[in-house]
Design a protein around this motif. Sequence first.
Motif, PDB file in Angstrom:
ATOM      1  N   MET A  51       0.849  -1.192   0.000  1.00 33.43           N
ATOM      2  CA  MET A  51       0.000   0.000   0.000  1.00 33.43           C
ATOM      3  C   MET A  51       0.880   1.236   0.000  1.00 33.43           C
ATOM      4  O   MET A  51       1.798   1.358   0.794  1.00 33.43           O
ATOM      5  CB  MET A  51      -0.902   0.026   1.235  1.00 33.43           C
ATOM      6  N   ALA A  52       0.600   2.166  -0.879  1.00 28.64           N
ATOM      7  CA  ALA A  52       1.400   3.376  -0.960  1.00 28.64           C
ATOM      8  C   ALA A  52       0.969   4.365   0.101  1.00 28.64           C
ATOM      9  O   ALA A  52      -0.213   4.529   0.367  1.00 28.64           O
ATOM     10  CB  ALA A  52       1.237   4.003  -2.347  1.00 28.64           C
ATOM     11  N   LYS A  53       1.929   5.028   0.679  1.00 25.65           N
ATOM     12  CA  LYS A  53       1.639   6.017   1.715  1.00 25.65           C
ATOM     13  C   LYS A  53       1.418   7.362   1.062  1.00 25.65           C
ATOM     14  O   LYS A  53       2.266   7.870   0.341  1.00 25.65           O
ATOM     15  CB  LYS A  53       2.793   6.089   2.698  1.00 25.65           C
ATOM     16  N   ILE A  54       0.249   7.966   1.322  1.00 22.86           N
ATOM     17  CA  ILE A  54      -0.118   9.207   0.674  1.00 22.86           C
ATOM     18  C   ILE A  54      -0.470  10.220   1.742  1.00 22.86           C
ATOM     19  O   ILE A  54      -1.288   9.968   2.612  1.00 22.86           O
ATOM     20  CB  ILE A  54      -1.333   9.009  -0.266  1.00 22.86           C
ATOM     21  N   SER A  55       0.136  11.405   1.668  1.00 24.96           N
ATOM     22  CA  SER A  55      -0.079  12.421   2.697  1.00 24.96           C
ATOM     23  C   SER A  55      -1.492  12.974   2.636  1.00 24.96           C
ATOM     24  O   SER A  55      -2.019  13.229   1.559  1.00 24.96           O
ATOM     25  CB  SER A  55       0.915  13.569   2.490  1.00 24.96           C
ATOM     26  N   THR A  56      -2.108  13.148   3.781  1.00 27.29           N
ATOM     27  CA  THR A  56      -3.450  13.706   3.825  1.00 27.29           C
ATOM     28  C   THR A  56      -3.485  15.145   4.246  1.00 27.29           C
ATOM     29  O   THR A  56      -4.500  15.800   4.102  1.00 27.29           O
ATOM     30  CB  THR A  56      -4.310  12.945   4.857  1.00 27.29           C
ATOM     31  N   GLY A  57      -2.421  15.661   4.828  1.00 27.04           N
ATOM     32  CA  GLY A  57      -2.493  16.999   5.388  1.00 27.04           C
ATOM     33  C   GLY A  57      -3.331  17.045   6.635  1.00 27.04           C
ATOM     34  O   GLY A  57      -3.762  18.109   7.065  1.00 27.04           O
ATOM     35  N   LEU A  58      -3.597  15.891   7.243  1.00 26.25           N
ATOM     36  CA  LEU A  58      -4.455  15.853   8.422  1.00 26.25           C
ATOM     37  C   LEU A  58      -3.700  16.121   9.702  1.00 26.25           C
ATOM     38  O   LEU A  58      -4.300  16.409  10.724  1.00 26.25           O
ATOM     39  CB  LEU A  58      -5.092  14.461   8.536  1.00 26.25           C
ATOM     40  N   GLY A  59      -2.399  15.974   9.670  1.00 25.49           N
ATOM     41  CA  GLY A  59      -1.654  16.018  10.919  1.00 25.49           C
ATOM     42  C   GLY A  59      -1.303  17.418  11.362  1.00 25.49           C
ATOM     43  O   GLY A  59      -1.961  18.387  11.045  1.00 25.49           O
ATOM     44  N   GLN A  60      -0.220  17.520  12.118  1.00 27.04           N
ATOM     45  CA  GLN A  60       0.192  18.789  12.684  1.00 27.04           C
ATOM     46  C   GLN A  60       0.547  19.774  11.583  1.00 27.04           C
ATOM     47  O   GLN A  60       0.948  19.425  10.490  1.00 27.04           O
ATOM     48  CB  GLN A  60       1.419  18.581  13.583  1.00 27.04           C
ATOM     49  N   ALA A  61       0.425  21.064  11.900  1.00 25.17           N
ATOM     50  CA  ALA A  61       0.892  22.081  10.980  1.00 25.17           C
ATOM     51  C   ALA A  61       2.393  21.933  10.787  1.00 25.17           C
ATOM     52  O   ALA A  61       3.101  21.558  11.705  1.00 25.17           O
ATOM     53  CB  ALA A  61       0.582  23.462  11.550  1.00 25.17           C
ATOM     54  N   PRO A  62       2.901  22.194   9.568  1.00 22.61           N
ATOM     55  CA  PRO A  62       4.327  22.026   9.340  1.00 22.61           C
ATOM     56  C   PRO A  62       5.134  23.022  10.152  1.00 22.61           C
ATOM     57  O   PRO A  62       4.706  24.137  10.384  1.00 22.61           O
ATOM     58  CB  PRO A  62       4.475  22.297   7.831  1.00 22.61           C
TER      59      PRO A  62
ATOM     60  N   ARG B  53      -7.062  24.345   9.451  1.00 20.49           N
ATOM     61  CA  ARG B  53      -6.884  22.942   9.827  1.00 20.49           C
ATOM     62  C   ARG B  53      -6.614  22.809  11.327  1.00 20.49           C
ATOM     63  O   ARG B  53      -7.120  21.889  11.979  1.00 20.49           O
ATOM     64  CB  ARG B  53      -5.716  22.332   9.048  1.00 20.49           C
ATOM     65  N   HIS B  54      -5.818  23.720  11.847  1.00 21.16           N
ATOM     66  CA  HIS B  54      -5.504  23.648  13.273  1.00 21.16           C
ATOM     67  C   HIS B  54      -6.777  23.805  14.105  1.00 21.16           C
ATOM     68  O   HIS B  54      -6.971  23.086  15.097  1.00 21.16           O
ATOM     69  CB  HIS B  54      -4.491  24.721  13.655  1.00 21.16           C
ATOM     70  N   LEU B  55      -7.650  24.702  13.718  1.00 19.74           N
ATOM     71  CA  LEU B  55      -8.899  24.879  14.458  1.00 19.74           C
ATOM     72  C   LEU B  55      -9.800  23.653  14.317  1.00 19.74           C
ATOM     73  O   LEU B  55     -10.491  23.270  15.258  1.00 19.74           O
ATOM     74  CB  LEU B  55      -9.623  26.132  13.969  1.00 19.74           C
ATOM     75  N   ARG B  56      -9.784  23.020  13.135  1.00 15.97           N
ATOM     76  CA  ARG B  56     -10.595  21.807  12.968  1.00 15.97           C
ATOM     77  C   ARG B  56     -10.094  20.694  13.876  1.00 15.97           C
ATOM     78  O   ARG B  56     -10.895  19.976  14.493  1.00 15.97           O
ATOM     79  CB  ARG B  56     -10.548  21.330  11.511  1.00 15.97           C
ATOM     80  N   GLU B  57      -8.794  20.551  13.983  1.00 17.01           N
ATOM     81  CA  GLU B  57      -8.237  19.413  14.703  1.00 17.01           C
ATOM     82  C   GLU B  57      -8.095  19.646  16.194  1.00 17.01           C
ATOM     83  O   GLU B  57      -7.987  18.688  16.966  1.00 17.01           O
ATOM     84  CB  GLU B  57      -6.882  19.053  14.092  1.00 17.01           C
ATOM     85  N   ASN B  58      -8.114  20.904  16.636  1.00 16.95           N
ATOM     86  CA  ASN B  58      -7.853  21.202  18.042  1.00 16.95           C
ATOM     87  C   ASN B  58      -8.940  21.994  18.733  1.00 16.95           C
ATOM     88  O   ASN B  58      -8.857  22.229  19.940  1.00 16.95           O
ATOM     89  CB  ASN B  58      -6.519  21.957  18.164  1.00 16.95           C
ATOM     90  N   GLY B  59      -9.961  22.419  17.994  1.00 12.49           N
ATOM     91  CA  GLY B  59     -11.039  23.166  18.621  1.00 12.49           C
ATOM     92  C   GLY B  59     -10.681  24.627  18.837  1.00 12.49           C
ATOM     93  O   GLY B  59      -9.649  25.126  18.378  1.00 12.49           O
ATOM     94  N   ALA B  60     -11.579  25.333  19.540  1.00 11.19           N
ATOM     95  CA  ALA B  60     -11.439  26.770  19.729  1.00 11.19           C
ATOM     96  C   ALA B  60     -10.125  27.123  20.422  1.00 11.19           C
ATOM     97  O   ALA B  60      -9.693  26.434  21.348  1.00 11.19           O
ATOM     98  CB  ALA B  60     -12.619  27.301  20.543  1.00 11.19           C
TER      99      ALA B  60
END
Length: 463
Positions: free
Chosen positions: A1-12, A72-79
Amino acid sequence: MAKISTGLGQAPERGDHVRQDQRGTTGTGTGTAGHPQTGTAAPSAASGIMAGYPEPADKASLRRTNLSVMLRHLRENGAQSRTHLAAATGLPKATVSVLVGDLIQRGLVREGELDRAGAVGRPHRMVDLDGRWICGVGAEIGPDHITVLALDLRGTVVHEDRRALDVPALTPQAALREVADLVADCLSAVADLGMHAVAVTLVTQGSVDAASGTVAVATNFGWRDVRAVHELRARLGRHAPPVLVENDAESGALAEYLAAPGADVRELVYVTGGIGVGGASISGGKLIRGSEIGHMRLDRLDRPCACGRTGCWEVAVGLQTFLDAAADPADRVHDLSVDLADRLDDLLGRADAGEPRTLAALAALADDLALGLGILVDVLNPPRIVLGGYFAVFGRHLVDPAQRILDDRRITPTPGRVVVTASTLGLSNAARGGAHLALEGIFQDPSVVPFRPVAEDDEYRSA
């Protein structure tokens, strides 16, 4: 399975190089990857969510990057307060204030209550996702049902509908006509709420070619090379939002990831059960493309599979095998005109009441399910396995036995125990993931959303 980045993780981190910009849109003339609405698909339903953060090549793209990081940070970490946003993203406070002001003007975030907890000096006002006027639509088609669900930018369900349907008994065109009817009803319902649907993701089993909008192979439907996006677009009309297509297991894995409490669940394997069995995983906050795990040769009886081979795992743990073991053919649970959720609820009631045949069927299912899960653990070594689809409905009868079997298989007594859990999102989680994917163009590039006029009674506050 190929690993494909989602951009879901921490901010760069500052100075990190990130991948090429893939822009989205909210307009009715372009798709979420910036492709004209010509009836064809964007390059991938998951192109934004798998592409990582855009590369800052100039001031304009740098601004898009920073807006994306903030949203993205607000989506993943809330207010968060502006101060916390600056600390978490590594951006200067002045830059954060400008970005927040921009996102407020676009109606994507809003300011709320003052953050007084543990504060010394002047309290800070919290910033949170808004997007009350924006939604994404996920439309899942399974062998025995259609589910359509709309989410706003904060991930709140604003519309949901479900219909029992014997998909293999229909032509692909007839089945997609039923999907289009439910999607059209959804688009009308969200429009009545004053919301704009930015895209629709068709979620299906089998192998999909997102670039062409084609379902290449869906053995449990009897589909091959079906131009699903073209068919759906044609039936929805030229004023409908862009249409994308994605695999159900990958959509389900995404939904589980985004629903996980906090931002610390960055590794999981998702296994979904229906007529077939699908799987995908999140590793380091990145989506790993699923594989045909349902066709691992694990059926103890080596029975024929719809794929043309014998002994596939999904023959042992698929829904039809479980229904056959749990009830006679004339039983209501085999009636495809009855919604699957109702039929499974009937069986769950029997199991909870101690009905011997149902319990025996669940015990056999747990054994065969754990057999395949053990292989996934050996290969992928995830800290968490999430069971979805019909497996989740019977979670309290399957999780503990599967957990015991996996624990017994551990080679060493190290703390690296795999935790098995059942999805709490219900049978609609793949559609939910599709709705998240439909919204991803906004998170990839918030600047495509135009500034909105601010009414006097609007809750937005300027930065």
